[in-house]
Design an enzyme around this catalytic site. Structure first.
Site, PDB file in Angstrom:
ATOM      1  CE  LYS A  57       1.797   6.197   8.744  1.00 20.13           C
ATOM      2  NZ  LYS A  57       0.732   6.991   8.152  1.00 20.13           N
ATOM      3  CE1 TYR A 272       1.781   8.435  -0.213  1.00 25.79           C
ATOM      4  CE2 TYR A 272       3.769   9.612  -0.831  1.00 25.79           C
ATOM      5  CZ  TYR A 272       2.842   9.240   0.126  1.00 25.79           C
ATOM      6  OH  TYR A 272       2.986   9.681   1.421  1.00 25.79           O
ATOM      7  CE1 TYR A 298      -0.621   7.488   3.058  1.00 30.91           C
ATOM      8  CE2 TYR A 298      -0.337   9.790   3.671  1.00 30.91           C
ATOM      9  CZ  TYR A 298       0.199   8.565   3.353  1.00 30.91           C
ATOM     10  OH  TYR A 298       1.560   8.408   3.318  1.00 30.91           O
TER      11      TYR A 298
HETATM   12  C1  LIG Z   1       0.360   6.866   6.818  1.00 27.89           C
HETATM   13  C2  LIG Z   1      -1.017   7.377   6.662  1.00 27.89           C
HETATM   14  C3  LIG Z   1      -2.054   6.533   6.221  1.00 27.89           C
HETATM   15  C4  LIG Z   1      -1.847   5.120   5.771  1.00 27.89           C
HETATM   16  O1  LIG Z   1      -1.391   4.227   6.754  1.00 27.89           O
HETATM   17  P1  LIG Z   1      -0.449   3.034   6.297  1.00 27.89           P
HETATM   18  O2  LIG Z   1      -0.249   2.253   7.530  1.00 27.89           O
HETATM   19  O3  LIG Z   1       0.823   3.649   5.780  1.00 27.89           O
HETATM   20  O4  LIG Z   1      -1.139   2.266   5.226  1.00 27.89           O
HETATM   21  C5  LIG Z   1      -3.319   7.067   6.138  1.00 27.89           C
HETATM   22  N1  LIG Z   1      -3.564   8.357   6.448  1.00 27.89           N
HETATM   23  C6  LIG Z   1      -2.605   9.186   6.866  1.00 27.89           C
HETATM   24  C7  LIG Z   1      -2.963  10.591   7.153  1.00 27.89           C
HETATM   25  C8  LIG Z   1      -1.292   8.728   6.988  1.00 27.89           C
HETATM   26  O5  LIG Z   1      -0.342   9.575   7.388  1.00 27.89           O
END
Ligand SMILES: *Cc1c(COP(=O)(O)O)cnc(C)c1O
Length: 339
Positions: A57, A272, A298
């Site tokens: 992010k 999720y 993720y």
């Molecule tokens: C937010 C996030 C993702 C995914 O990214 P998006 O842009 O939301 O698809 C992947 N890995 C981590 C650790 C995240 O925090």
């Protein structure tokens, strides 16, 4: 891809606030690749950013905070699940630049143990001095955020509201930039990749990568996303929409074809933030063979998809696969009981 001359992507017309130290490394996972036998796995270490515990992010926040500061905002509000990495990094970035931060966090993931509710990201949100609005899973978080913003504006504050995952077209620019960074690193190192594998949550990372590759005149078809948030159809349409908007922001003449967005839903499991056996096995394998940490929401699921692809012969023998490591380490502490 690659072997191409240096790729250029000019994003200088956009406001930007530096939060990263520079390019993140690409590393070869030699022990894991030897263990798998038939492919070479590389990782792009987007977990290795200094600020706030790091994670993907921060790339989006360079442009989001840039826009907020250009608009003279004094407060940033964003939304997410209780263990949102995006919320934690927004709080850290806000602390760094001197913005007040409010987080609208919903209990949308059905986990109510003490670690999930109080450890991991939520502990860090508090240390970064963010104000957390703790809301039930059924809350429309963005609506709540907009209402809170109106309330603060009536008090004279200047508020910037940032969507789920920071995945506005402005936020996605961070990953368009990352696409150029990866291509240039690969060509400087004489590496080429058959496939780039990413997790897809709010879709902004994949959308930004695709937009960046299209903007550089290359074929975006080598990027594969494993959705961890919604089914493939939904993830594809959200990601395509964001990719189209991001590409247009870079250059109004650009378009993105719908077949540029490859999404696999095989690792989503029950939903999720809900662990799967394959995720747990992937986190353990990468930790025990390489000393690297994937997160349970993720990276663990997306890497499980990569491993399944290897096992099922989806990749050609000798393929070079680049996996984007995205951070999320605090999530491991929130999901302690799963391990
Ligand atoms: C937010 C996030 C993702 C995914 O990214 P998006 O842009 O939301 O698809 C992947 N890995 C981590 C650790 C995240 O925090």
């Amino acid at each position: 891809m690659i072997g191409a001359p240096m790729s250029k992507l000019d994003l200088s017309k956009f406001a930007r606030c530096t939060l990263l130290e520079g390019p993140t490394p690409i590393q070869h996972l030699s022990r894991l690749s030897a263990h798998l036998g038939s492919v070479n796995v590389f990782v792009k270490r987007d977990d290795l950013n200094g600020l706030g515990g790091g994670g993907n992010k921060l790339r989006k926040l360079e442009f989001l905070i840039g826009e907020a500061l250009a608009a003279n905002a004094d407060t940033i509000i964003t939304v997410g699940a209780r263990q949102s990495n995006h919320a934690r990094l927004t709080a850290a970035a806000a602390a760094r630049v001197g913005l007040q931060c409010e987080l609208v966090l919903t209990r949308s993931v059905p986990r109510f143990d003490a670690d999930y509710l109080n450890n991991g990201n939520i502990l860090l949100d508090d240390l970064f001095a963010a104000r957390v609005h703790d809301l039930p899973g059924s809350t429309d978080a963005l609506k709540f955020a907009d209402e809170r913003a109106s309330e603060l504006r009536l008090q004279g504050r200047k508020v910037y509201v940032c969507p789920l995952g920071g995945s506005s077209p402005i936020g996605c620019l961070g990953y368009a930039d990352c696409a150029a960074e990866m291509l240039n690193q690969a060509s400087a190192a004489g590496l080429s990749f058959d496939r780039i594998v990413v997790p897809n949550g709010s879709g902004g990372m994949q959308a930004g990568l695709v937009a960046g590759i299209v903007a550089m005149g290359l074929d975006p078809n080598l990027i594969s996303g494993f959705t961890v948030y919604g089914d493939a159809g939904k993830a594809r349409s959200i990601t395509l929409d964001k990719a189209v908007q991001t590409a247009r922001l870079i250059d109004a003449k650009l378009t993105v074809d719908s077949d540029a967005i490859l999404i696999d839903e095989s690792q989503l499991g029950p939903g999720y933030g809900i662990p799967t056996d394959a995720m747990r096995a992937a986190v353990r394998l990468v930790a025990s063979m390489e000393g690297l940490l994937l997160d349970p929401v993720y990276g663990g699921k997306a890497f499980a998809g990569l491993l399944e692809g290897v096992a099922s012969g989806h990749y050609r023998a000798g393929a070079h696969i680049l996996f984007v490591m995205t951070g999320g380490l605090p999530g491991l502490f929130a999901y302690r009981s799963e391990f």
